[in-house]
Structure formats: structure tokens, C-alpha cells
Design an enzyme around this catalytic site. Sequence first.
Site, PDB file in Angstrom:
ATOM      1  N   TYR A 149       0.825  -1.206   0.155  1.00  0.00           N
ATOM      2  CA  TYR A 149       0.067  -0.030   0.153  1.00  0.00           C
ATOM      3  C   TYR A 149       0.913   1.428   0.168  1.00  0.00           C
ATOM      4  O   TYR A 149       0.341   2.373  -0.104  1.00  0.00           O
ATOM      5  CB  TYR A 149      -0.769   0.112   1.169  1.00  0.00           C
ATOM      6  CG  TYR A 149      -1.816  -1.233   1.360  1.00  0.00           C
ATOM      7  CD1 TYR A 149      -3.181  -1.108   0.506  1.00  0.00           C
ATOM      8  CD2 TYR A 149      -1.605  -2.214   2.308  1.00  0.00           C
ATOM      9  CE1 TYR A 149      -3.817  -2.388   0.826  1.00  0.00           C
ATOM     10  CE2 TYR A 149      -2.105  -3.307   2.406  1.00  0.00           C
ATOM     11  CZ  TYR A 149      -3.406  -3.372   1.499  1.00  0.00           C
ATOM     12  OH  TYR A 149      -4.312  -4.461   1.778  1.00  0.00           O
TER      13      TYR A 149
ATOM     14  N   TYR B  97      -4.412  -0.680   9.903  1.00  0.00           N
ATOM     15  CA  TYR B  97      -5.208  -0.648   8.560  1.00  0.00           C
ATOM     16  C   TYR B  97      -6.029   0.451   8.878  1.00  0.00           C
ATOM     17  O   TYR B  97      -6.532   0.955   9.812  1.00  0.00           O
ATOM     18  CB  TYR B  97      -5.824  -1.871   8.195  1.00  0.00           C
ATOM     19  CG  TYR B  97      -4.758  -3.036   7.618  1.00  0.00           C
ATOM     20  CD1 TYR B  97      -4.276  -2.927   6.668  1.00  0.00           C
ATOM     21  CD2 TYR B  97      -4.245  -3.958   8.782  1.00  0.00           C
ATOM     22  CE1 TYR B  97      -3.234  -3.722   5.951  1.00  0.00           C
ATOM     23  CE2 TYR B  97      -3.173  -4.743   8.344  1.00  0.00           C
ATOM     24  CZ  TYR B  97      -2.617  -4.700   7.052  1.00  0.00           C
ATOM     25  OH  TYR B  97      -1.687  -5.560   6.541  1.00  0.00           O
TER      26      TYR B  97
ATOM     27  N   ASN C 104      -9.215   1.184   7.931  1.00  0.00           N
ATOM     28  CA  ASN C 104     -10.719   1.224   8.528  1.00  0.00           C
ATOM     29  C   ASN C 104     -10.635   1.100  10.243  1.00  0.00           C
ATOM     30  O   ASN C 104     -11.802   1.410  10.896  1.00  0.00           O
ATOM     31  CB  ASN C 104     -11.266  -0.096   8.046  1.00  0.00           C
ATOM     32  CG  ASN C 104     -11.566  -0.031   6.617  1.00  0.00           C
ATOM     33  OD1 ASN C 104     -11.260   1.006   5.966  1.00  0.00           O
ATOM     34  ND2 ASN C 104     -12.344  -0.970   6.065  1.00  0.00           N
TER      35      ASN C 104
ATOM     36  N   ASP D  71      -6.050  11.682   2.942  1.00  0.00           N
ATOM     37  CA  ASP D  71      -6.314  11.827   1.590  1.00  0.00           C
ATOM     38  C   ASP D  71      -7.707  12.334   1.226  1.00  0.00           C
ATOM     39  O   ASP D  71      -8.625  11.784   2.063  1.00  0.00           O
ATOM     40  CB  ASP D  71      -6.246  10.866   0.623  1.00  0.00           C
ATOM     41  CG  ASP D  71      -6.808   9.534   1.076  1.00  0.00           C
ATOM     42  OD1 ASP D  71      -6.638   9.008   2.255  1.00  0.00           O
ATOM     43  OD2 ASP D  71      -7.962   8.902   0.467  1.00  0.00           O
TER      44      ASP D  71
END
Length: 214
Positions: free
Chosen positions: A14, A64, A66, A91
Site C-alpha cells: 500500500y 489498517y 478502517n 487523502d
Amino acid sequence: MLLIAGLGNPGQKYEHNRHNIGFKVVDAIARDHGFSPWRQRFHGEVAEGRMGTQKVMLLKPTTYMNDSGIAVSEAANFFKLGPNEVYVIYDEIDLAPAKVRVKAGGGAAGHNGIRSIVSHFGKDFMRVRLGVGHPGDKNRVPGYVLKDFAKSEGPFVEALIAAVSNAVPDLAQERDSEFMNKVALDLREQGFGEKPAKKKKAADDTAAKNGDDA
């Protein structure tokens, strides 16, 4: 003390995704401003430093995206920080590339990292929204943010990261408007961002020369 959290997903897979620009910015801040080495804490990685009289902790959640709220709330609650002492960099697809906006509170606007922080810490924290552009179709958003920036976008991404890092001392002193102005000026000088509006005086002078009413 101020907590500045950059959002992203851990791991090489990622690393260069649009979703990971928050990680990239806090990495640049740590490097450019002489912060301590990164270490594991609060379900994430932290680096500590000072900007003027302000002690600052940088945080990269490793839960992560979420579950970003787990790390942010744990760090904020440990240091007994209020919402105005917690800045989250992430972002924003609803902003054009290279635009930066700071705001206090609000909803999640579909961003799962922000949604998680709202659920664990409340909605009134400070947000530093970095424009990464929109794919044009809301159904394409999940795949869009989990893809790398295109090679052609590299110059604006590097300029944006550098501009935010250069201006972050203003953010650390809670001078949000000055921070945004400095970022905008820096980006403009590098050929990105919004063009300055025509000065009102010049327009008035032209009107006077033509005999128009002011």
C-alpha cells in the site's frame, strides 16, 4: 502537546497508494524536522519532536485504515488531549490534486479512516485534507484510493508533501490559516495549486482610466 496523525495502510503493498499520502507526509515531517526515530506504540508507530515551544507527537496507525480510530483515540486519551490538539492528515477525493484544507470537526464524507476516528474519539478533531482528485464515478472510489499515484502525478505529490512539511510549524502553533496560505504559496511557486486572483487595485485603476464608476 499536539498529536499529528497521518493515515494510511501498513505494508509495501500500500506504500504508494493515494490512501497513504498521510503516512508519506508524517514521514517527511519526521525527517525534515529532526524528530526521534519511529517506534511502536498506541497500535501504531510514533515519532516525537518539538516545533518552537510545542511538543509534537507524530502517529502512523498500523491497524489498517478502517480501524485508524483505535490508535488515534488511544494516543489522544493517554495524553488527555482535546479535539483541538489532535490533527489528522489524510487523502480527500473531493479536493482537486494539490489543494489543502484545514477544518475542525464534521462528518466522515465516506472516508473509512475518518469514520473510525469519529466512532472512537468523536467528530470534533482537526482535519488536514489533502486533495488527491476524484475518479469521476463514486463506484470507482474504493479502487481509486487503493491504487498508486500515476507516474505523471509524481511531481505534484512530491511538491504537496514538501509544502505541507515546510509549513507544519504553523500548524503546530495552531495557526491554521497561516499554514494553508504558506502551503498554497509554496505549491504555486512550484507550478501547482491555484493561481492568484487579479489584484483589486489593478482592476480599479483600469476602471478609472476608462472613466468608469468605481
